[in-house]
Design a protein around this motif. Structure first.
Motif, PDB file in Angstrom:
ATOM      1  N   PRO A 125       9.699  55.752  12.183  1.00  0.00           N
ATOM      2  CA  PRO A 125      10.231  57.083  11.841  1.00  0.00           C
ATOM      3  C   PRO A 125      11.065  57.075  10.566  1.00  0.00           C
ATOM      4  O   PRO A 125      11.151  58.098   9.881  1.00  0.00           O
ATOM      5  N   THR A 126      11.665  55.951  10.234  1.00  0.00           N
ATOM      6  CA  THR A 126      12.478  55.862   9.017  1.00  0.00           C
ATOM      7  C   THR A 126      11.639  56.141   7.777  1.00  0.00           C
ATOM      8  O   THR A 126      12.082  56.819   6.848  1.00  0.00           O
ATOM      9  N   HIS A 127      10.424  55.621   7.749  1.00  0.00           N
ATOM     10  CA  HIS A 127       9.522  55.863   6.619  1.00  0.00           C
ATOM     11  C   HIS A 127       9.216  57.341   6.474  1.00  0.00           C
ATOM     12  O   HIS A 127       9.255  57.893   5.361  1.00  0.00           O
TER      13      HIS A 127
ATOM     14  N   TYR B 286      11.315  72.170  -9.689  1.00  0.00           N
ATOM     15  CA  TYR B 286      10.924  71.767  -8.348  1.00  0.00           C
ATOM     16  C   TYR B 286       9.468  72.121  -8.069  1.00  0.00           C
ATOM     17  O   TYR B 286       8.960  73.136  -8.551  1.00  0.00           O
ATOM     18  N   LEU B 287       8.824  71.276  -7.293  1.00  0.00           N
ATOM     19  CA  LEU B 287       7.487  71.580  -6.796  1.00  0.00           C
ATOM     20  C   LEU B 287       7.598  72.746  -5.816  1.00  0.00           C
ATOM     21  O   LEU B 287       8.524  72.786  -4.998  1.00  0.00           O
ATOM     22  N   PRO B 288       6.712  73.737  -5.879  1.00  0.00           N
ATOM     23  CA  PRO B 288       6.783  74.863  -4.932  1.00  0.00           C
ATOM     24  C   PRO B 288       6.777  74.377  -3.484  1.00  0.00           C
ATOM     25  O   PRO B 288       6.111  73.405  -3.132  1.00  0.00           O
ATOM     26  N   LEU B 289       7.517  75.083  -2.638  1.00  0.00           N
ATOM     27  CA  LEU B 289       7.655  74.664  -1.246  1.00  0.00           C
ATOM     28  C   LEU B 289       6.325  74.657  -0.503  1.00  0.00           C
ATOM     29  O   LEU B 289       6.134  73.871   0.434  1.00  0.00           O
ATOM     30  N   SER B 290       5.408  75.537  -0.905  1.00  0.00           N
ATOM     31  CA  SER B 290       4.090  75.544  -0.259  1.00  0.00           C
ATOM     32  C   SER B 290       3.367  74.218  -0.516  1.00  0.00           C
ATOM     33  O   SER B 290       2.710  73.676   0.379  1.00  0.00           O
ATOM     34  N   GLU B 291       3.500  73.684  -1.719  1.00  0.00           N
ATOM     35  CA  GLU B 291       2.877  72.397  -2.030  1.00  0.00           C
ATOM     36  C   GLU B 291       3.640  71.251  -1.366  1.00  0.00           C
ATOM     37  O   GLU B 291       3.040  70.246  -0.978  1.00  0.00           O
ATOM     38  N   VAL B 292       4.961  71.405  -1.241  1.00  0.00           N
ATOM     39  CA  VAL B 292       5.767  70.395  -0.558  1.00  0.00           C
ATOM     40  C   VAL B 292       5.328  70.267   0.895  1.00  0.00           C
ATOM     41  O   VAL B 292       5.192  69.167   1.431  1.00  0.00           O
ATOM     42  N   LEU B 293       5.101  71.414   1.547  1.00  0.00           N
ATOM     43  CA  LEU B 293       4.682  71.400   2.950  1.00  0.00           C
ATOM     44  C   LEU B 293       3.348  70.689   3.109  1.00  0.00           C
ATOM     45  O   LEU B 293       3.162  69.883   4.028  1.00  0.00           O
ATOM     46  N   ALA B 294       2.415  70.983   2.209  1.00  0.00           N
ATOM     47  CA  ALA B 294       1.112  70.319   2.274  1.00  0.00           C
ATOM     48  C   ALA B 294       1.250  68.815   2.030  1.00  0.00           C
ATOM     49  O   ALA B 294       0.546  68.006   2.646  1.00  0.00           O
ATOM     50  N   LEU B 295       2.186  68.464   1.145  1.00  0.00           N
ATOM     51  CA  LEU B 295       2.398  67.064   0.792  1.00  0.00           C
ATOM     52  C   LEU B 295       3.004  66.268   1.944  1.00  0.00           C
ATOM     53  O   LEU B 295       2.657  65.103   2.166  1.00  0.00           O
ATOM     54  N   ALA B 296       3.897  66.923   2.702  1.00  0.00           N
ATOM     55  CA  ALA B 296       4.687  66.184   3.697  1.00  0.00           C
ATOM     56  C   ALA B 296       4.378  66.572   5.133  1.00  0.00           C
ATOM     57  O   ALA B 296       5.096  66.166   6.042  1.00  0.00           O
ATOM     58  N   LEU B 297       3.319  67.342   5.352  1.00  0.00           N
ATOM     59  CA  LEU B 297       3.025  67.825   6.696  1.00  0.00           C
ATOM     60  C   LEU B 297       2.783  66.680   7.679  1.00  0.00           C
ATOM     61  O   LEU B 297       3.261  66.712   8.823  1.00  0.00           O
ATOM     62  N   ASN B 298       2.056  65.665   7.253  1.00  0.00           N
ATOM     63  CA  ASN B 298       1.775  64.530   8.141  1.00  0.00           C
ATOM     64  C   ASN B 298       3.057  63.800   8.532  1.00  0.00           C
ATOM     65  O   ASN B 298       3.225  63.394   9.693  1.00  0.00           O
ATOM     66  N   ASN B 299       3.962  63.619   7.557  1.00  0.00           N
ATOM     67  CA  ASN B 299       5.232  62.955   7.849  1.00  0.00           C
ATOM     68  C   ASN B 299       6.065  63.780   8.824  1.00  0.00           C
ATOM     69  O   ASN B 299       6.687  63.232   9.739  1.00  0.00           O
ATOM     70  N   LEU B 300       6.075  65.091   8.634  1.00  0.00           N
ATOM     71  CA  LEU B 300       6.823  65.965   9.532  1.00  0.00           C
ATOM     72  C   LEU B 300       6.245  65.913  10.943  1.00  0.00           C
ATOM     73  O   LEU B 300       6.993  65.827  11.932  1.00  0.00           O
ATOM     74  N   ALA B 301       4.922  65.942  11.036  1.00  0.00           N
ATOM     75  CA  ALA B 301       4.273  65.889  12.346  1.00  0.00           C
ATOM     76  C   ALA B 301       4.583  64.575  13.067  1.00  0.00           C
ATOM     77  O   ALA B 301       4.862  64.566  14.274  1.00  0.00           O
ATOM     78  N   MET B 302       4.561  63.468  12.338  1.00  0.00           N
ATOM     79  CA  MET B 302       4.847  62.171  12.946  1.00  0.00           C
ATOM     80  C   MET B 302       6.296  62.100  13.419  1.00  0.00           C
ATOM     81  O   MET B 302       6.580  61.562  14.498  1.00  0.00           O
ATOM     82  N   LEU B 303       7.211  62.661  12.646  1.00  0.00           N
ATOM     83  CA  LEU B 303       8.618  62.638  13.041  1.00  0.00           C
ATOM     84  C   LEU B 303       8.842  63.473  14.301  1.00  0.00           C
ATOM     85  O   LEU B 303       9.629  63.085  15.185  1.00  0.00           O
ATOM     86  N   VAL B 304       8.151  64.594  14.409  1.00  0.00           N
ATOM     87  CA  VAL B 304       8.242  65.422  15.617  1.00  0.00           C
ATOM     88  C   VAL B 304       7.693  64.657  16.830  1.00  0.00           C
ATOM     89  O   VAL B 304       8.264  64.715  17.926  1.00  0.00           O
ATOM     90  N   VAL B 305       6.606  63.924  16.628  1.00  0.00           N
ATOM     91  CA  VAL B 305       6.039  63.115  17.717  1.00  0.00           C
ATOM     92  C   VAL B 305       7.030  62.055  18.160  1.00  0.00           C
ATOM     93  O   VAL B 305       7.241  61.834  19.367  1.00  0.00           O
ATOM     94  N   PHE B 306       7.680  61.386  17.187  1.00  0.00           N
ATOM     95  CA  PHE B 306       8.666  60.356  17.520  1.00  0.00           C
ATOM     96  C   PHE B 306       9.871  60.951  18.250  1.00  0.00           C
ATOM     97  O   PHE B 306      10.566  60.230  18.983  1.00  0.00           O
ATOM     98  N   LEU B 307      10.137  62.223  18.042  1.00  0.00           N
ATOM     99  CA  LEU B 307      11.218  62.900  18.763  1.00  0.00           C
ATOM    100  C   LEU B 307      10.783  63.307  20.168  1.00  0.00           C
ATOM    101  O   LEU B 307      11.482  63.021  21.156  1.00  0.00           O
ATOM    102  N   MET B 308       9.639  63.970  20.275  1.00  0.00           N
ATOM    103  CA  MET B 308       9.236  64.585  21.539  1.00  0.00           C
ATOM    104  C   MET B 308       8.724  63.576  22.556  1.00  0.00           C
ATOM    105  O   MET B 308       9.003  63.704  23.760  1.00  0.00           O
ATOM    106  N   LEU B 309       7.951  62.588  22.104  1.00  0.00           N
ATOM    107  CA  LEU B 309       7.330  61.653  23.055  1.00  0.00           C
ATOM    108  C   LEU B 309       8.360  60.841  23.836  1.00  0.00           C
ATOM    109  O   LEU B 309       8.289  60.795  25.079  1.00  0.00           O
ATOM    110  N   PRO B 310       9.337  60.184  23.187  1.00  0.00           N
ATOM    111  CA  PRO B 310      10.329  59.441  23.983  1.00  0.00           C
ATOM    112  C   PRO B 310      11.129  60.340  24.917  1.00  0.00           C
ATOM    113  O   PRO B 310      11.431  59.941  26.051  1.00  0.00           O
ATOM    114  N   PHE B 311      11.469  61.561  24.442  1.00  0.00           N
ATOM    115  CA  PHE B 311      12.256  62.442  25.307  1.00  0.00           C
ATOM    116  C   PHE B 311      11.433  62.894  26.515  1.00  0.00           C
ATOM    117  O   PHE B 311      11.963  63.003  27.629  1.00  0.00           O
TER     118      PHE B 311
END
Length: 315
Positions: free
Chosen positions: A256-258, A277-302
């Motif tokens: 999750p640190t990565h 700054y890069l537009p936020l719409s492009e930021v979301l596309a760029l980092a969506l996978n990282n955000l999804a993985m972080l949510v998984v690391f939060l929800m699964l252990p809980f």
């Protein structure tokens, strides 16, 4: 039905507030918060001259190699201060989240207070939800302290803060809170699986230290081994180096640190051509996978902790 739901919400709130008060008065919280504040002061002192040179922001490369990520960042005074701030919080936030959740459940079982608590009209799900929310509030306040300190420091030394950097800083604050909650979730799971609070504390903090400080070093060594023997400098070396980076990315997927470090850089990502700054719409596309993985690391252990606590014998 509404009265029942209202009672459950009040129980969760009361347990959360009790956990919050207990946590902020603990020595471990005071020590970790003190270390964080000292670091903020040192960063402010170290960057004081460099910040004055950023009167005309530019896009530059920021390398967070220990966490397996790098990116093009729009370097404003606030973005650079916050990246330095949140980079350290990668370590301190993980340790704090782990320390708060490590004895959240088994401490109550060992002292016998869980039976007293459940003797009232309180259900198990209210207990674990309340403890998570109470400790989450502690983490949220800690992250907010760092963010407000950074903003206040820049204003005090006379450096203006642009609205875009301030808004993106708030997004980075939410990402940082999500990250620290991930370690809280993992630690609560360990607390439901290990009887002794001392043992679960050692495991949780040890895991946080391993993932934030040690894992990146091990990944580099393993990636070089998996890529094969290093060839002489030339075209073959460039291919080998690309393979090393590819293996590093694969191995960092389970950390999750990565994903948190990648999200912070994405929030402040810059566009060299537009020098902004890069537009936020492009930021979301760029980092969506990282955000999804972080949510998984939060929800699964809980979720696992929730099931474990709801079905375990509390004797």
């Amino acid at each position: 039905m509404d009265d029942e739901e209202g009672r459950e919400e009040m129980n969760v709130f009361n347990i959360a507030m009790k956990e919050f008060y207990v946590s902020i008065k603990s020595k471990r919280f005071v020590i970790i918060l003190l270390l964080y504040v000292i670091y903020l002061l040192l960063v402010a002192y170290a960057l004081r001259n460099h910040l004055a040179e950023l009167s005309k922001p530019t896009v530059g490369t920021t390398n967070l190699e220990p966490f397996g990520t790098r990116g093009e960042v729009f370097q404003t005074p606030l973005s650079m201060m916050l990246i330095a701030n949140f980079s350290f919080f990668t370590i301190i936030g993980g340790i704090m989240g782990a320390s708060l959740g490590a004895d959240a459940i088994n401490r109550e079982i060992e002292t016998g207070t869980i039976k007293t608590l459940l003797g009232h009209p309180v259900y198990r799900d209210e207990v674990i939800n309340g403890k998570f929310l109470g400790n989450g509030l502690v983490l949220g306040i800690t992250v907010m302290v760092g963010y407000l300190f950074t903003v206040a420091y820049l204003l005090i030394i006379g450096i203006p803060i642009d609205g875009e950097s301030f808004f993106r800083g708030l997004i980075a604050f939410l990402v940082t809170l999500l990250y620290s909650l991930t370690f809280l979730s993992i630690a609560i799971l360990i607390s439901t699986m290990v009887r002794k609070p001392e043992t679960s504390m050692l495991i949780s903090i040890g895991l946080a230290i391993f993932l934030t400080l040690v894992y990146g070093i091990i990944v580099s060594l393993i990636a070089e081994h998996l890529a094969g023997e290093m060839p002489p400098y030339g075209p073959a070396f460039r291919v080998w180096r690309e393979n090393v980076l590819l293996w590093e990315q694969r191995l960092h997927l389970i950390n999750p640190t990565h994903h948190y470090a990648a999200l912070v850089l994405a929030v402040f990502a810059g566009d060299r051509i537009a020098n902004s700054y890069l537009p936020l719409s492009e930021v979301l596309a760029l980092a969506l996978n990282n955000l999804a993985m972080l949510v998984v690391f939060l929800m699964l252990p809980f979720a696992l902790a929730y099931v474990r606590f709801m079905t375990s014998d509390l004797n």
